[in-house]
Write an enzyme that holds these catalytic residues in place. Structure first.
Site, PDB file in Angstrom:
ATOM      1  CD1 TRP A  49      -2.085  -2.377   2.021  1.00  0.00           C
ATOM      2  CD2 TRP A  49      -2.999  -1.482   0.303  1.00  0.00           C
ATOM      3  NE1 TRP A  49      -3.119  -2.903   1.492  1.00  0.00           N
ATOM      4  CE2 TRP A  49      -3.767  -2.531   0.511  1.00  0.00           C
ATOM      5  CE3 TRP A  49      -3.395  -0.465  -0.984  1.00  0.00           C
ATOM      6  CZ2 TRP A  49      -4.641  -3.013  -0.523  1.00  0.00           C
ATOM      7  CZ3 TRP A  49      -4.410  -1.476  -1.851  1.00  0.00           C
ATOM      8  CH2 TRP A  49      -5.063  -2.320  -1.502  1.00  0.00           C
TER       9      TRP A  49
ATOM     10  CG  ASP B 220      -2.828   3.870   4.439  1.00  0.00           C
ATOM     11  OD1 ASP B 220      -3.925   3.688   5.029  1.00  0.00           O
ATOM     12  OD2 ASP B 220      -2.634   3.193   3.308  1.00  0.00           O
TER      13      ASP B 220
ATOM     14  CE  LYS C 268      -7.997  -3.387   4.118  1.00  0.00           C
ATOM     15  NZ  LYS C 268      -7.335  -2.311   3.375  1.00  0.00           N
TER      16      LYS C 268
HETATM   17  C1  LIG Z   1      -6.878  -2.045   2.115  1.00  0.00           C
HETATM   18  C2  LIG Z   1      -5.795  -0.805   2.054  1.00  0.00           C
HETATM   19  C3  LIG Z   1      -5.644   0.336   1.364  1.00  0.00           C
HETATM   20  C4  LIG Z   1      -6.806   0.446   0.121  1.00  0.00           C
HETATM   21  O1  LIG Z   1      -7.980   0.679   0.746  1.00  0.00           O
HETATM   22  P1  LIG Z   1      -9.150   1.022  -0.531  1.00  0.00           P
HETATM   23  O2  LIG Z   1     -10.180   1.566   0.574  1.00  0.00           O
HETATM   24  O3  LIG Z   1      -9.513  -0.243  -1.116  1.00  0.00           O
HETATM   25  O4  LIG Z   1      -8.429   2.048  -1.424  1.00  0.00           O
HETATM   26  C5  LIG Z   1      -4.887   1.525   1.643  1.00  0.00           C
HETATM   27  N1  LIG Z   1      -3.818   1.178   2.477  1.00  0.00           N
HETATM   28  C6  LIG Z   1      -4.134   0.252   3.623  1.00  0.00           C
HETATM   29  C7  LIG Z   1      -2.962  -0.104   4.782  1.00  0.00           C
HETATM   30  C8  LIG Z   1      -5.023  -0.886   3.233  1.00  0.00           C
HETATM   31  O5  LIG Z   1      -5.006  -1.930   4.313  1.00  0.00           O
END
Ligand SMILES: *Cc1c(COP(=O)(O)O)cnc(C)c1O
Length: 361
Positions: free
Chosen positions: A103, A173, A197
């Site tokens: 990511w 993030d 998540k």
């Molecule tokens: C799942 C995830 C993403 C991507 O998320 P989306 O909402 O599908 O764009 C980005 N960063 C991390 C750390 C993730 O676990």
């Protein structure tokens, strides 16, 4: 009611049963409104209370002061990979990225379209099995911000503490570990997280941004990509993901009712340690794929002695009500995602199943 299984999916992921039941209760007609939240105008009084209380509860959970704006946006964490640099990189157009997984690499790819990216550290040559140590992180002098990923969903590593970045705004993030513990919000310039998540269903991205950073957003940006516009309009510049925000709000209330994030963190520690300790005591039958000191409390990655056994365990587990255990293809093996909503009982039952599998194989 149909029986539920143990859902170890990395995302979209498990939600608290209490939240699902409450949503079910209110699905047909929300608290006397005569319609569901899905059918409601985002400018109605009822909805105003839903989004405002979600914001209030989040502020309480994380101790977020008035010097931060809270935004409920769309486009996933992936769109933030672009929006962050578009808003925050100018005028110098330089930023530092700590690269600890797939990511983070995707975030770098978008940032490079805006300006110069300094890779302050990367552990890619070790397939991201560990995090860089503090003295391996080489920050540049002129960065507009430093970006890092607090929990690496695919590789199963997680920062215990924020990297030291001095006065440079820290951008995080936190898609896969937001709200898993109390953090000191004042260490951050901006935090973003996709909801699916650890907070709710897909469709909403949470952004927490220090208000002084809003001054960086240029008027020449496309309107939806401009943080300042969203902040000035309390996330109602256009239609927000109304139903997802409602469910997220219920999850916030669930966390508050439980006693808040200190208690949540204790529960997360208990669950993860139980699983890691079991693996470590299995005489090499199960091995963790992430470096011990960097292990994630959210995504527990591990494997058996060979791929045949990995596959067999995944298949048998799945047939016995443990779903979503297949590891990401770039790591292989298994991954048990045990987010906030995942019950301790499920971890105990998985361990019992793994022990029984070990005896049979
Ligand atoms: C799942 C995830 C993403 C991507 O998320 P989306 O909402 O599908 O764009 C980005 N960063 C991390 C750390 C993730 O676990």
């Amino acid at each position: 009611m149909e029986k539920r299984i143990y859902n170890f999916s990395a995302g979209p992921a498990i939600l608290p049963e209490e939240v699902l039941k409450e949503a079910q209760q209110d699905l047909f007609s929300y608290k006397g409104a005569g319609m569901s939240v899905m059918e409601m105008s985002h400018r109605s009084k009822a909805y105003d209370e839903i989004i405002k209380s979600a914001e209030r509860d989040l502020r309480e959970l994380l101790g977020i002061g008035d010097n931060y704006s809270i935004l409920f946006l769309q486009g996933g964490a992936t769109l933030q990979f672009s929006i962050v640099p578009l808003n925050l990189m100018p005028p110098l157009n330089k930023a530092d990225y700590i690269v600890t997984g797939a990511w983070a690499k995707k975030a770098v790819k978008e940032a490079k379209r805006v300006g110069a990216v300094n890779i302050a550290a990367t552990t890619e040559s070790e397939n991201f099995a560990r995090l860089p140590k503090a003295d391996e992180i080489k920050l540049s002098l002129e960065a507009s911000y430093v970006h890092y990923t607090s929990n690496n969903t695919i590789f199963g590593t997680q920062f215990t503490n924020e990297p030291e970045v001095g006065d440079v705004p820290l951008v995080c993030d936190a898609s896969s570990d937001i709200l898993h513990k109390k953090i000191d919000i004042n260490k951050y310039g901006l935090i973003y997280a996709g909801a699916q998540k650890n907070m709710g269903p897909a469709g909403c991205t949470l952004v927490i941004i220090r208000k002084d950073l809003l001054e960086r957003s240029s008027d020449s940006l496309h309107t939806y990509l401009n943080y300042k516009i969203h902040a000035e309009n309390d996330s109602l510049y256009n239609t927000p993901p109304t139903y997802t925000v409602y469910i997220i709000g219920l999850v916030f209330k669930w966390l508050l009712k439980m006693g808040g994030l200190e208690i949540m963190y204790e529960k997360n520690l208990t669950k993860a340690n139980l699983l890691y300790d079991y693996m470590d005591d299995s005489n090499g039958y199960y091995t963790g794929t992430a470096a011990k000191q960097d292990r994630s409390l959210m995504n527990v990655t591990f494997k058996l002695q060979n791929e045949e056994l990995d596959k067999k365990l995944i298949a048998e587990a799945s047939a016995n009500g443990f779903s979503g255990l297949k590891g990401h293809r770039s790591v292989g093996g298994l991954r048990a995602s045990i987010y906030n909503a995942f019950p301790l009982r499920g971890v105990q039952d998985l361990i019992a199943f793994m022990e029984e599998f070990k005896k049979r194989n």
